[in-house]
Design an enzyme around this catalytic site. Sequence first.
Site, mmCIF file in Angstrom:
data_model
loop_
_atom_site.group_PDB
_atom_site.id
_atom_site.type_symbol
_atom_site.label_atom_id
_atom_site.label_comp_id
_atom_site.label_asym_id
_atom_site.label_seq_id
_atom_site.Cartn_x
_atom_site.Cartn_y
_atom_site.Cartn_z
ATOM 1 N N THR A 13 -36.423 -28.432 -31.143
ATOM 2 C CA THR A 13 -35.468 -28.477 -32.145
ATOM 3 C C THR A 13 -34.459 -27.419 -31.515
ATOM 4 O OG1 THR A 13 -37.202 -28.758 -33.678
ATOM 5 C CG2 THR A 13 -34.964 -27.993 -34.712
ATOM 6 N N ALA A 33 -16.618 -16.139 -22.392
ATOM 7 C CA ALA A 33 -17.560 -15.717 -21.161
ATOM 8 C C ALA A 33 -16.796 -15.710 -20.031
ATOM 9 C CB ALA A 33 -18.609 -16.731 -21.147
ATOM 10 N N ALA A 43 -36.007 -29.465 -18.704
ATOM 11 C CA ALA A 43 -37.527 -29.860 -18.447
ATOM 12 C C ALA A 43 -38.298 -30.071 -19.950
ATOM 13 C CB ALA A 43 -38.119 -28.831 -17.701
ATOM 14 N N ARG A 45 -42.081 -32.096 -21.463
ATOM 15 C CA ARG A 45 -43.156 -32.674 -21.235
ATOM 16 C C ARG A 45 -43.014 -34.272 -21.331
ATOM 17 N NH1 ARG A 45 -45.107 -28.912 -24.696
ATOM 18 N NH2 ARG A 45 -45.755 -27.180 -23.534
ATOM 19 N N LYS A 105 -40.742 -15.179 -29.551
ATOM 20 C CA LYS A 105 -41.319 -13.935 -30.352
ATOM 21 C C LYS A 105 -42.554 -13.492 -29.739
ATOM 22 C CE LYS A 105 -41.587 -17.209 -33.336
ATOM 23 N NZ LYS A 105 -41.157 -18.121 -34.569
ATOM 24 N N GLU A 129 -32.433 -12.405 -28.291
ATOM 25 C CA GLU A 129 -31.982 -12.256 -29.624
ATOM 26 C C GLU A 129 -32.606 -13.168 -30.424
ATOM 27 O OE1 GLU A 129 -29.263 -10.061 -30.650
ATOM 28 O OE2 GLU A 129 -30.309 -10.912 -32.471
ATOM 29 N N VAL A 132 -35.999 -12.744 -32.739
ATOM 30 C CA VAL A 132 -36.332 -12.123 -34.174
ATOM 31 C C VAL A 132 -35.084 -12.345 -35.078
ATOM 32 C CG1 VAL A 132 -36.285 -9.621 -35.303
ATOM 33 C CG2 VAL A 132 -36.972 -9.987 -32.868
ATOM 34 N N GLY A 134 -33.881 -15.372 -35.909
ATOM 35 C CA GLY A 134 -33.322 -16.223 -35.674
ATOM 36 C C GLY A 134 -31.793 -16.087 -35.505
ATOM 37 N N LYS A 205 -42.365 -10.037 -34.799
ATOM 38 C CA LYS A 205 -40.898 -9.637 -34.706
ATOM 39 C C LYS A 205 -40.778 -8.249 -35.011
ATOM 40 C CE LYS A 205 -40.112 -14.475 -36.119
ATOM 41 N NZ LYS A 205 -39.838 -15.158 -37.459
HETATM 42 N N1 HSE Z 1 -41.697 -19.658 -38.396
HETATM 43 C C1 HSE Z 1 -40.713 -18.871 -38.491
HETATM 44 C C2 HSE Z 1 -40.226 -18.479 -39.796
HETATM 45 C C3 HSE Z 1 -39.901 -19.571 -37.626
HETATM 46 O O1 HSE Z 1 -40.792 -19.174 -40.819
HETATM 47 O O2 HSE Z 1 -39.320 -17.768 -40.205
HETATM 48 C C4 HSE Z 1 -38.693 -18.481 -37.011
HETATM 49 O O3 HSE Z 1 -39.289 -17.520 -36.310
#
Ligand code: HSE
Length: 436
Positions: A13, A33, A43, A45, A105, A129, A132, A134, A205
Amino acid sequence: MNPIQIALLGAGTVASGVVKVLERNREELRRRAGREIAVAAVAARNPDKARAALGGALPITSDFEGLATRPDIDIVVELIGGISPARELVLSAIAAGKHVVTANKALIALHGNEIFAAAQARGVMVAFEAAVAGGIPIIKAVREGLAGNCIEWIAGIINGTTNFILSEMRDKGLDFATALAQAQALGYAEADPTFDIEGIDAAHKAAILCAIAFGVPVQFDKAYVEGITALQSTDIRYAEKLGYRIKLLGITKRTEQGIELRVHPTLIPANRLIANVEGAMNAVVVQGDAVGPTLYYGKGAGSEPTASAVIADLVDVTRLHTADPEHRVPHLAFRPEAMHDIPILPMAQVVTAYYLRLRVADQAGVLADLTRILADAGISIDALMQREAGEGEGQTDVIMLTHDTTEARMDAAIARMQALPSVLAPIVRIRKEELR
Ligand code: HSE
């Protein structure tokens, strides 16, 4: 100038968000930038699945190690998650002289010290960044924007899944299991939501925030972690009557004795801004000695919000790519030779206030016994409420809020109260913070 070449490890995602936003904002990013940020390869799977998810144009390989160390790659973006093989790949990339951007994290919380030391020795950057909260630029804010301050404490709603569950429990009176099932149905919670609901994700976090706030190594193993699985909607309702909301907070605080690092359900006054953060949103309050409280709010997860943080790191790394490593912002905000070894306090020494709920026999002298035990322990009561339990003859719920005390004192007092014959069920204890 030639484009800077990045390799994406992982095609889930977040990776698809990174590809999409890099493409959509290509011109804007070049203006920021100074050169284009180009995805050289991905890469995955399952390359066929990745091709379908990311579009056909990108070269896709299943050779993660080969891509992480490929000579033409400047920055490796680790979006696999988990510890292994992410740790090995990040260390290989660093050894090959690549800068690393990661959203991982757990990896930074458990192996950050090792990774930063390797990066320091090799003269490359590791940016995190997205690890923690998002999309909220909280690492940048604490590490750079608030660099003029001595940070006093940080308290954050840093897990969206649990905040969604708690919001549903409060809004709709749902029990924990039903609210969790809703979170899963809506795709907020993982199929295995253990890390979220047990507080582990938030503790990862919080451990990172603790390190960059106070200039100490990352110490996830010293964090006190309690999730929301035992939380009952009864307590959410009683807390509300007393003017509080219950949130799963990650807290780190500097005290004269040491540093507190803890994650647990917490009563906070309903009129604080952070108490009103609902659903899957994240928010972090940072208290600095000069600036006072500052609040950061936004999406803590999701494809494009997380990509926003990853790409901000890519821009940073691109700008500093040719800079003398001495002139870069230290990974953990403080220069490696100036890190402190202030201890993380054991929970017994943590000072906080408490909410207690006791199911007791509704008879003379019960309240006096309870308040005597608290008085003997030197614990001062802040508020007291008694309600008909509505079930069983002659029983009632006593709810108490206390002033600050140590966890050790509270443990001892709870043990004494629990031993009273008039206390009929396990005592519920939830910590309370005023966040002043
Ligand atoms: N599982 C995490 C949450 C996703 O619910 O915040 C982001 O780290």
